[in-house]
Scaffold this motif. Structure first.
Motif, PDB file in Angstrom:
ATOM      1  N   ASP A 100      17.337   3.936  57.707  1.00  0.00           N
ATOM      2  CA  ASP A 100      18.090   3.561  56.512  1.00  0.00           C
ATOM      3  C   ASP A 100      19.530   3.181  56.822  1.00  0.00           C
ATOM      4  OD1 ASP A 100      18.523   6.223  57.276  1.00  0.00           O
ATOM      5  OD2 ASP A 100      19.233   6.780  55.276  1.00  0.00           O
ATOM      6  N   VAL A 101      19.899   3.190  58.104  1.00  0.00           N
ATOM      7  CA  VAL A 101      21.253   2.816  58.520  1.00  0.00           C
ATOM      8  C   VAL A 101      21.201   1.412  59.112  1.00  0.00           C
ATOM      9  CG1 VAL A 101      23.165   3.353  60.074  1.00  0.00           C
ATOM     10  CG2 VAL A 101      21.916   5.206  58.937  1.00  0.00           C
ATOM     11  N   ALA A 102      22.145   0.559  58.731  1.00  0.00           N
ATOM     12  CA  ALA A 102      22.201  -0.807  59.251  1.00  0.00           C
ATOM     13  C   ALA A 102      23.602  -1.070  59.806  1.00  0.00           C
ATOM     14  CB  ALA A 102      21.865  -1.812  58.160  1.00  0.00           C
ATOM     15  N   LEU A 103      23.697  -1.206  61.119  1.00  0.00           N
ATOM     16  CA  LEU A 103      24.976  -1.446  61.781  1.00  0.00           C
ATOM     17  C   LEU A 103      24.857  -2.666  62.699  1.00  0.00           C
ATOM     18  CD1 LEU A 103      25.951   2.217  62.817  1.00  0.00           C
ATOM     19  CD2 LEU A 103      26.693   0.931  60.790  1.00  0.00           C
ATOM     20  N   PRO A 104      24.799  -3.858  62.130  1.00  0.00           N
ATOM     21  CA  PRO A 104      24.732  -5.053  62.969  1.00  0.00           C
ATOM     22  C   PRO A 104      26.084  -5.310  63.637  1.00  0.00           C
ATOM     23  CG  PRO A 104      24.922  -5.676  60.671  1.00  0.00           C
ATOM     24  CD  PRO A 104      24.806  -4.189  60.694  1.00  0.00           C
ATOM     25  N   GLY A 105      26.133  -5.158  64.938  1.00  0.00           N
ATOM     26  CA  GLY A 105      27.372  -5.358  65.664  1.00  0.00           C
ATOM     27  C   GLY A 105      27.526  -4.331  66.758  1.00  0.00           C
ATOM     28  N   THR A 106      28.571  -4.486  67.538  1.00  0.00           N
ATOM     29  CA  THR A 106      29.000  -3.451  68.476  1.00  0.00           C
ATOM     30  C   THR A 106      30.345  -2.949  67.978  1.00  0.00           C
ATOM     31  OG1 THR A 106      30.130  -5.032  69.929  1.00  0.00           O
ATOM     32  CG2 THR A 106      27.803  -4.549  70.393  1.00  0.00           C
ATOM     33  N   PHE A 107      30.635  -1.680  68.211  1.00  0.00           N
ATOM     34  CA  PHE A 107      31.792  -1.056  67.576  1.00  0.00           C
ATOM     35  C   PHE A 107      32.618  -0.293  68.610  1.00  0.00           C
ATOM     36  CE2 PHE A 107      28.499  -1.689  64.488  1.00  0.00           C
ATOM     37  CZ  PHE A 107      29.163  -2.194  63.379  1.00  0.00           C
ATOM     38  N   HIS A 108      33.944  -0.468  68.498  1.00  0.00           N
ATOM     39  CA  HIS A 108      34.889   0.165  69.408  1.00  0.00           C
ATOM     40  C   HIS A 108      35.865   1.007  68.584  1.00  0.00           C
ATOM     41  CE1 HIS A 108      33.857  -3.048  72.454  1.00  0.00           C
ATOM     42  NE2 HIS A 108      33.599  -3.680  71.324  1.00  0.00           N
ATOM     43  N   TYR A 109      36.285   2.109  69.181  1.00  0.00           N
ATOM     44  CA  TYR A 109      37.226   2.989  68.483  1.00  0.00           C
ATOM     45  C   TYR A 109      38.114   3.684  69.518  1.00  0.00           C
ATOM     46  CZ  TYR A 109      38.988   6.912  65.718  1.00  0.00           C
ATOM     47  OH  TYR A 109      39.805   7.825  65.118  1.00  0.00           O
ATOM     48  N   ASP A 110      39.274   4.122  69.063  1.00  0.00           N
ATOM     49  CA  ASP A 110      40.170   4.929  69.912  1.00  0.00           C
ATOM     50  C   ASP A 110      40.568   4.167  71.175  1.00  0.00           C
ATOM     51  OD1 ASP A 110      41.682   7.024  70.780  1.00  0.00           O
ATOM     52  OD2 ASP A 110      40.008   8.377  71.202  1.00  0.00           O
ATOM     53  N   HIS A 111      41.154   2.963  70.991  1.00  0.00           N
ATOM     54  CA  HIS A 111      41.596   2.109  72.104  1.00  0.00           C
ATOM     55  C   HIS A 111      40.452   1.750  73.054  1.00  0.00           C
ATOM     56  CE1 HIS A 111      45.358   4.070  70.749  1.00  0.00           C
ATOM     57  NE2 HIS A 111      45.945   2.949  71.105  1.00  0.00           N
ATOM     58  N   GLY A 112      39.237   1.709  72.518  1.00  0.00           N
ATOM     59  CA  GLY A 112      38.090   1.355  73.343  1.00  0.00           C
ATOM     60  C   GLY A 112      37.486   2.508  74.103  1.00  0.00           C
ATOM     61  N   TYR A 113      38.062   3.699  73.995  1.00  0.00           N
ATOM     62  CA  TYR A 113      37.520   4.851  74.716  1.00  0.00           C
ATOM     63  C   TYR A 113      36.277   5.428  74.047  1.00  0.00           C
ATOM     64  CZ  TYR A 113      41.576   5.000  77.785  1.00  0.00           C
ATOM     65  OH  TYR A 113      42.534   4.691  78.728  1.00  0.00           O
ATOM     66  N   ALA A 114      35.997   5.018  72.822  1.00  0.00           N
ATOM     67  CA  ALA A 114      34.752   5.384  72.147  1.00  0.00           C
ATOM     68  C   ALA A 114      34.067   4.105  71.687  1.00  0.00           C
ATOM     69  CB  ALA A 114      35.018   6.302  70.957  1.00  0.00           C
ATOM     70  N   TYR A 115      32.750   4.111  71.701  1.00  0.00           N
ATOM     71  CA  TYR A 115      31.998   2.894  71.390  1.00  0.00           C
ATOM     72  C   TYR A 115      30.616   3.295  70.898  1.00  0.00           C
ATOM     73  CZ  TYR A 115      31.205   4.253  76.234  1.00  0.00           C
ATOM     74  OH  TYR A 115      30.997   4.997  77.373  1.00  0.00           O
ATOM     75  N   PHE A 116      30.075   2.485  69.994  1.00  0.00           N
ATOM     76  CA  PHE A 116      28.738   2.797  69.483  1.00  0.00           C
ATOM     77  C   PHE A 116      28.074   1.521  69.001  1.00  0.00           C
ATOM     78  CE2 PHE A 116      31.627   3.344  65.905  1.00  0.00           C
ATOM     79  CZ  PHE A 116      30.963   2.772  64.826  1.00  0.00           C
ATOM     80  N   ARG A 117      26.758   1.584  68.877  1.00  0.00           N
ATOM     81  CA  ARG A 117      25.952   0.473  68.360  1.00  0.00           C
ATOM     82  C   ARG A 117      24.620   1.031  67.911  1.00  0.00           C
ATOM     83  NH1 ARG A 117      22.865  -1.906  73.533  1.00  0.00           N
ATOM     84  NH2 ARG A 117      21.798  -3.086  71.924  1.00  0.00           N
ATOM     85  N   GLN A 118      23.898   0.259  67.118  1.00  0.00           N
ATOM     86  CA  GLN A 118      22.550   0.652  66.705  1.00  0.00           C
ATOM     87  C   GLN A 118      21.546  -0.057  67.588  1.00  0.00           C
ATOM     88  OE1 GLN A 118      21.497  -0.103  62.562  1.00  0.00           O
ATOM     89  NE2 GLN A 118      20.443   1.859  62.503  1.00  0.00           N
ATOM     90  N   LEU A 119      20.574   0.688  68.081  1.00  0.00           N
ATOM     91  CA  LEU A 119      19.555   0.141  68.967  1.00  0.00           C
ATOM     92  C   LEU A 119      18.419  -0.475  68.142  1.00  0.00           C
ATOM     93  CD1 LEU A 119      19.482   3.046  71.579  1.00  0.00           C
ATOM     94  CD2 LEU A 119      20.768   0.892  71.684  1.00  0.00           C
ATOM     95  N   PRO A 120      17.569  -1.278  68.770  1.00  0.00           N
ATOM     96  CA  PRO A 120      16.495  -1.937  68.011  1.00  0.00           C
ATOM     97  C   PRO A 120      15.551  -0.974  67.291  1.00  0.00           C
ATOM     98  CG  PRO A 120      16.804  -3.036  70.110  1.00  0.00           C
ATOM     99  CD  PRO A 120      17.670  -1.813  70.147  1.00  0.00           C
ATOM    100  N   ASP A 121      15.398   0.255  67.803  1.00  0.00           N
ATOM    101  CA  ASP A 121      14.527   1.223  67.123  1.00  0.00           C
ATOM    102  C   ASP A 121      15.297   2.088  66.126  1.00  0.00           C
ATOM    103  OD1 ASP A 121      15.959   2.744  68.896  1.00  0.00           O
ATOM    104  OD2 ASP A 121      14.231   3.618  69.924  1.00  0.00           O
ATOM    105  N   HIS A 122      16.480   1.614  65.728  1.00  0.00           N
ATOM    106  CA  HIS A 122      17.305   2.218  64.674  1.00  0.00           C
ATOM    107  C   HIS A 122      18.011   3.495  65.101  1.00  0.00           C
ATOM    108  CE1 HIS A 122      15.852  -0.688  61.736  1.00  0.00           C
ATOM    109  NE2 HIS A 122      14.630  -0.453  62.163  1.00  0.00           N
ATOM    110  N   ARG A 123      17.980   3.820  66.362  1.00  0.00           N
ATOM    111  CA  ARG A 123      18.798   4.929  66.850  1.00  0.00           C
ATOM    112  C   ARG A 123      20.253   4.462  66.969  1.00  0.00           C
ATOM    113  NH1 ARG A 123      15.300   8.741  69.394  1.00  0.00           N
ATOM    114  NH2 ARG A 123      13.218   7.881  69.777  1.00  0.00           N
ATOM    115  N   ILE A 124      21.176   5.415  66.932  1.00  0.00           N
ATOM    116  CA  ILE A 124      22.584   5.113  67.179  1.00  0.00           C
ATOM    117  C   ILE A 124      22.950   5.609  68.568  1.00  0.00           C
ATOM    118  CG2 ILE A 124      24.969   5.618  66.506  1.00  0.00           C
ATOM    119  CD1 ILE A 124      23.999   5.757  63.623  1.00  0.00           C
ATOM    120  N   LEU A 125      23.480   4.719  69.370  1.00  0.00           N
ATOM    121  CA  LEU A 125      24.004   5.053  70.689  1.00  0.00           C
ATOM    122  C   LEU A 125      25.516   5.183  70.561  1.00  0.00           C
ATOM    123  CD1 LEU A 125      23.181   3.416  74.105  1.00  0.00           C
ATOM    124  CD2 LEU A 125      25.551   3.655  73.364  1.00  0.00           C
TER     125      LEU A 125
END
Length: 375
Positions: free
Chosen positions: A254-279
């Motif tokens: 039920d979560v949709a995050l199309p994109g790659t995401f950076h936070y904290d000057h790039g020291y943190a990063y996340f994305r949604q994988l094809p099977d809907h997990r969050i990395l």
């Protein structure tokens, strides 16, 4: 106690021995065989899989968020550095193909929480400057734009500003490495795992690559492509390891995050994988000294930081199950540009990608192959 067959097909004398079967080592092998098809090239890898970050990274096809570029510009020729990253990604995509990589041109977003309003304003003010700086690199289209009006569609908690890099994307790091391994074997390049190199010895005009358990392999030239681990064999190299910790959640359909995401000057990063997990990964800036290690492992402060970011910002109010946790090791140095140079007679190092291995790897491998072929 090698058999005749083992000596002839695997451990016999080579024109080039490549130490490290990661992205740099394998692309160097492929490009070298293109330039010198008659040469015997062998790749040695001490792990069952590449031991650094090639199969452990987040799959970001990125070259820098605004806050990262602000800091990196203080360290050298930023335009040249970004150009190398951008060209490296293009080379990787050309080499393997977007379908093989599962490359997705989804763009990269940088997040700013309410308490980071000053940093967001500073970064927003630099958008025009960086777009002009990178125009010769990426073409006439603008690289960065203010995407704060999109913040609501992601459901983030406490995020007041978003800046988007239109030219970034994501890929599947596992498929990338499987394809490179298959291409290497198909090009008649043996990739031998479980081969821990203990020492390099110059003998006459060649090299002896001594394995920790097994024979020594003769080589006319050696390419050291072990990135963060390079100083273990050549202590004189200015390479400092940096461990990156990663976690992956259960599927969240039920979560949709199309994109790659950076936070904290790039020291943190996340994305949604094809099977809907969050990395989600990063956090080494919490304790640089502890994370300056080649040892795999997880630490409670970093894992808690990542989980808090998950619960408070990415999927606020939810606590999804964590199904995977791991760490990878990157190589850093005093300069932003990778080190691609002869460090001893007949020994070339191609290391120190400064956390941008996916972007730089294929370009570094190509540059290393050119130097080896022309030596």
């Amino acid at each position: 106690m090698l058999s005749y067959w083992e000596h002839q097909s695997f451990f016999g004398p080579a024109d080039v021995v490549i130490i490290g079967a990661g992205l740099v080592g394998l692309t160097a092998a492929l490009y070298l065989k293109q330039q010198r098809p008659g040469w015997r090239v062998v790749v040695l890898e001490r792990g069952l899989l590449p031991s650094g970050a090639s199969t452990k990274n987040a799959g970001f096809a990125c070259f820098g968020s605004v806050s990262e570029l602000i800091e990196q510009e203080k360290r050298g020729d930023l335009q040249a550095v970004v150009a190398a990253r951008y060209a490296g990604l293009a080379r990787l995509r050309e080499l393997l193909g977007d379908a093989t990589l599962d490359y997705q041109p989804v763009g990269g977003y940088e997040l700013f929480r309410h308490q980071e309003a000053a940093l967001a304003a500073e970064c927003r003010a630099k958008i025009g400057y960086f777009n002009e700086l990178l125009r010769p690199v990426v073409g006439p289209a603008c690289t960065f734009r203010d995407a704060s009006d999109e913040a609501g569609r992601f459901g983030f908690g406490g995020v007041s500003a978003l800046l988007k890099n239109e030219h970034e994307g994501s890929l599947d790091a596992g498929r990338m490495m499987r394809a490179l391994l298959a291409r290497a074997w198909a090009a008649d390049v043996p990739v031998l795992t479980g081969c821990d190199v203990a020492a390099l010895e110059t003998v006459g005009t060649g090299q002896l690559v001594h394995l920790a358990a097994g024979p020594a392999v003769q080589a006319s030239q050696v390419l050291l492509a072990t990135n963060a681990f390079a100083a273990e064999l050549l202590p004189e190299l200015a390479v400092t390891p940096g461990r990156g910790q990663v976690l992956v959640t259960e599927p969240l359909p039920d979560v949709a995050l199309p994109g790659t995401f950076h936070y904290d000057h790039g020291y943190a990063y996340f994305r949604q994988l094809p099977d809907h997990r969050i990395l989600l990964g990063g956090g080494r800036n919490l304790d640089f000294a502890t994370e300056a290690t080649t040892a795999p492992g997880l630490t409670a402060p970093v894992q808690q930081y990542l989980e808090n970011l998950l619960h408070e910002v990415i999927v606020p109010g939810r606590r999804p199950r964590i199904d995977y946790r791991w760490s990878g090791v990157m190589g850093f140095g005093p300069a932003l540009a990778p080190l691609i140079d002869w460090v001893r007679p007949g020994v070339l190092a191609a290391v120190r990608c400064n956390g941008m291995g996916v972007a730089l790897g294929a370009g570094v491998g190509y540059a290393a192959a050119v130097k080896l072929a022309g030596a």
